[in-house]
Design a protein around this motif. Structure first.
Motif, mmCIF file in Angstrom:
data_model
loop_
_atom_site.group_PDB
_atom_site.id
_atom_site.type_symbol
_atom_site.label_atom_id
_atom_site.label_comp_id
_atom_site.label_asym_id
_atom_site.label_seq_id
_atom_site.Cartn_x
_atom_site.Cartn_y
_atom_site.Cartn_z
ATOM 1 N N ASP A 60 -6.318 6.592 -3.758
ATOM 2 C CA ASP A 60 -6.709 5.512 -4.652
ATOM 3 C C ASP A 60 -5.564 4.515 -4.839
ATOM 4 O O ASP A 60 -5.773 3.296 -4.811
ATOM 5 C CB ASP A 60 -7.133 6.084 -6.008
ATOM 6 C CG ASP A 60 -7.571 5.006 -6.988
ATOM 7 O OD1 ASP A 60 -8.577 4.329 -6.709
ATOM 8 O OD2 ASP A 60 -6.900 4.830 -8.033
ATOM 9 N N ALA A 61 -4.337 5.030 -5.022
ATOM 10 C CA ALA A 61 -3.181 4.151 -5.192
ATOM 11 C C ALA A 61 -2.960 3.308 -3.941
ATOM 12 O O ALA A 61 -2.672 2.104 -4.016
ATOM 13 C CB ALA A 61 -1.946 4.976 -5.523
ATOM 14 N N THR A 88 -4.289 -5.001 -2.962
ATOM 15 C CA THR A 88 -4.603 -6.206 -3.730
ATOM 16 C C THR A 88 -3.753 -6.336 -4.987
ATOM 17 O O THR A 88 -4.030 -7.190 -5.834
ATOM 18 C CB THR A 88 -6.091 -6.211 -4.118
ATOM 19 O OG1 THR A 88 -6.411 -5.003 -4.830
ATOM 20 C CG2 THR A 88 -6.970 -6.312 -2.876
ATOM 21 N N SER A 89 -2.742 -5.523 -5.131
ATOM 22 C CA SER A 89 -1.888 -5.569 -6.321
ATOM 23 C C SER A 89 -0.775 -6.593 -6.140
ATOM 24 O O SER A 89 -0.316 -6.859 -5.026
ATOM 25 C CB SER A 89 -1.266 -4.193 -6.588
ATOM 26 O OG SER A 89 -2.262 -3.225 -6.828
ATOM 27 N N GLU A 136 -5.134 2.352 -1.651
ATOM 28 C CA GLU A 136 -6.158 1.312 -1.499
ATOM 29 C C GLU A 136 -5.977 0.203 -2.527
ATOM 30 O O GLU A 136 -6.138 -0.982 -2.226
ATOM 31 C CB GLU A 136 -7.551 1.934 -1.616
ATOM 32 C CG GLU A 136 -7.856 2.978 -0.550
ATOM 33 C CD GLU A 136 -7.830 2.415 0.865
ATOM 34 O OE1 GLU A 136 -7.942 1.176 1.020
ATOM 35 O OE2 GLU A 136 -7.685 3.216 1.808
ATOM 36 N N ARG A 137 -5.654 0.575 -3.770
ATOM 37 C CA ARG A 137 -5.449 -0.447 -4.801
ATOM 38 C C ARG A 137 -4.208 -1.286 -4.533
ATOM 39 O O ARG A 137 -4.130 -2.449 -4.917
ATOM 40 C CB ARG A 137 -5.344 0.202 -6.180
ATOM 41 C CG ARG A 137 -6.669 0.661 -6.757
ATOM 42 C CD ARG A 137 -6.545 1.117 -8.198
ATOM 43 N NE ARG A 137 -5.777 2.357 -8.319
ATOM 44 C CZ ARG A 137 -4.529 2.422 -8.758
ATOM 45 N NH1 ARG A 137 -3.894 1.315 -9.131
ATOM 46 N NH2 ARG A 137 -3.901 3.592 -8.854
ATOM 47 N N LYS A 183 0.823 -1.209 0.000
ATOM 48 C CA LYS A 183 0.000 0.000 0.000
ATOM 49 C C LYS A 183 0.856 1.257 0.000
ATOM 50 O O LYS A 183 0.620 2.189 -0.772
ATOM 51 C CB LYS A 183 -0.948 -0.020 1.204
ATOM 52 C CG LYS A 183 -1.944 -1.183 1.166
ATOM 53 C CD LYS A 183 -2.649 -1.369 2.496
ATOM 54 C CE LYS A 183 -3.709 -0.316 2.709
ATOM 55 N NZ LYS A 183 -4.507 -0.595 3.929
#
Length: 508
Positions: free
Chosen positions: A456-457, A463-464, A459-460, A389
């Protein structure tokens, strides 16, 4: 001939805990004559602020806390390295190598031991004592002073992120005065959450005498005059050590009442907490804390991003950040963390030997583990890392920083133009400071636009896949076996480990 007291053998193996004698007082005074060894110390209870009474204390810390302070204090070089991230490794080496080169540990039996003390203290080692020239000792003293000041203010006293005062100071309308090159101002400033005060901080290191402290006190007075009517505390940290003696700190301080601190420049009212305390404790509730944390870890991000694939690995840590209860300081030592130990053992038992990295990562996530990216900084025994994160947020901020650098002539190191005009060292220094200030001003102008982008980055990133975040075809190796030669620690979003063999004995 080798001096008789220099040990001729390999360094011993031991844990990395040390006692640091600290004297709190209300102004510079003569150096205490070996009181750090003979006086009765008060027990340190981890107040998260200044103790109720001045006097001698003997808090215990870890080498990891000291190294973390070393990696995070100093002028921000990252604006100049946007297209040359590999040089982030060099900056990190410059920050920690003097500590490894010149500091050692020795056993100490004080006349009045504090309960729980480790009986080990830091001192100069024989390399410093017998082989270091005067100019190199000055450099070592500077780095020691900055590192121990950062450690004292943040790990010991609970100050939030420190900033270099040369970039403008805590109050925007006073920035021009803080940037005045004619003023001899203190090194750092920060905001203390519990005290609700600005702190102005000056660092001194080496064989710190009264004359040196008086100069630092005068620098603080000049900064205090600029800050004027706003309530603040002035803090002078002297990290003093001589060969054969213990490293000890004097912390001279003064309280200046006045108006309460302002919300940090450019911050939303709801995000005011982002300017104080540990930024990583506010990431879930504050976009501005996220921006601040990404800035603070940009050097580590650039080092990770530019490391060869063979040097990268990921290490499992509990995904629940709240499980890492800090006993003191900023980091949680993992060798004593029962939850981490048990969850790692469970992951090793369940790991299928023939499964690929992607499947193994999915499996440990289902068990409540996350894996932090890590690499060893070349030329050191320090391993730095961070979570998906935070890495994703840093990557987003890096894109903005790169855009700023591209439109700011001369900012990037590779854009420096060689001319026949010979500028003095002072002129070159002012030129670089002006570029850094322009960079920071543009960062602040972009803050409203950056808030949703970094959120946004962030939070994404949860799961990346690491290969997507690193933009590489292969995932870094997931290290489930661990490395018994390392002492590990973690914060909510970062990782730091050092070798058990670091900091050799100072003398036999």
């Amino acid at each position: 001939m080798i001096p008789a007291h220099v040990p001729d053998g390999p360094p011993l193996t031991y844990t990395d805990s040390f006692d640091i004698p600290v004297l709190f007082r209300n102004g510079p005074a003569k150096k205490p004559r070996r009181q750090w060894r003979t006086v009765k110390h008060k027990a340190w209870v981890g107040s998260g602020g200044f103790p109720a009474a001045d006097g001698w204390y003997a808090p215990t810390t870890t080498w990891r806390e000291i190294i973390k302070a070393a990696t995070e204090v100093g002028r921000d070089v990252t604006p100049h390295l946007q297209n040359q991230p590999r040089y982030a490794h060099g900056e990190l080496v410059a920050r920690v190598s003097p500590l490894y080169a010149y500091l050692g540990a020795h056993p100490v039996a004080p006349q009045h031991p504090v309960p729980g003390a480790k009986g080990r203290r830091l001192t100069w080692n024989p390399v410093y004592t017998h082989g270091t020239e005067r100019s190199a000792k000055t450099v070592a003293g500077y780095r020691l002073g900055m590192t121990m000041t950062e450690w004292a203010c943040r790990s010991l006293l609970g100050l939030g992120q420190t900033e270099h005062l040369e970039l403008g100071g805590p109050v925007t309308v006073l920035s021009h005065a803080f940037k005045d090159p004619k003023k001899k101002l203190p090194d750092l400033w920060g905001r203390h959450e519990a005290e609700d005060l600005y702190w102005l901080i000056e660092a001194k290191g080496g064989d710190v005498g009264l004359d040196t402290l008086r100069k630092g006190w005068a620098q603080l007075a000049a900064g205090s005059k600029v800050l004027g009517a706003y309530s603040h505390r002035t803090v002078l940290v002297g990290a003093s050590v001589r060969p054969g003696d213990d490293l000890f700190l004097t912390i001279d301080h003064d309280l200046h009442p006045g108006m309460p601190p302002l919300a940090p420049a450019g911050f939303d009212t709801d995000n005011a907490a982002a300017g104080s305390g540990s930024l990583e404790d506010h990431l879930g509730e504050s976009d501005d804390a996220l921006i601040g944390a990404a800035r603070a870890q940009m050097l580590a991000y650039l080092a990770l991003r530019s490391a060869p694939a063979s040097q990268l690995r990921t290490v499992p840590v509990p995904a629940d950040r709240a499980s890492r209860h800090r006993r003191s300081g900023l980091t949680t030592p993992l060798e004593d963390d029962g939850l981490t130990f048990a969850m790692r053992a469970g992951a090793r038992r369940e790991a299928a030997p023939d499964s690929d990295q992607h499947a193994q990562r999915a499996e440990i996530r289902s068990m409540g583990l996350d894996d932090f990216l890590s690499c060893r900084i070349p030329g050191t025994e320090v391993h730095l890392g961070m979570s998906r994160k935070l890495f994703a947020a840093c990557a987003c901020l890096h894109e903005e920083n790169l855009a700023i650098a591209q439109r700011t002539p001369g900012l990037r190191a590779e854009d420096q133009v060689t001319t026949d005009e010979e500028l003095s060292d002072e002129a070159q220094e002012e030129q670089r400071l002006s570029q850094s200030r322009i960079f920071r001003e543009q960062q602040e102008e972009a803050r409203p636009r950056l808030r949703p982008l970094l959120r946004d980055a962030y939070e994404r990133g949860a799961t990346s896949d690491w290969r997507d975040l690193l933009r590489r075809p292969q995932e870094p190796k997931l290290d489930l076996e661990g490395d018994e030669s390392l002492l590990e620690s973690a914060t909510p979003e970062t990782y730091l480990a050092v070798s058990r063999y670091d900091v050799p004995p100072a003398r036999a």
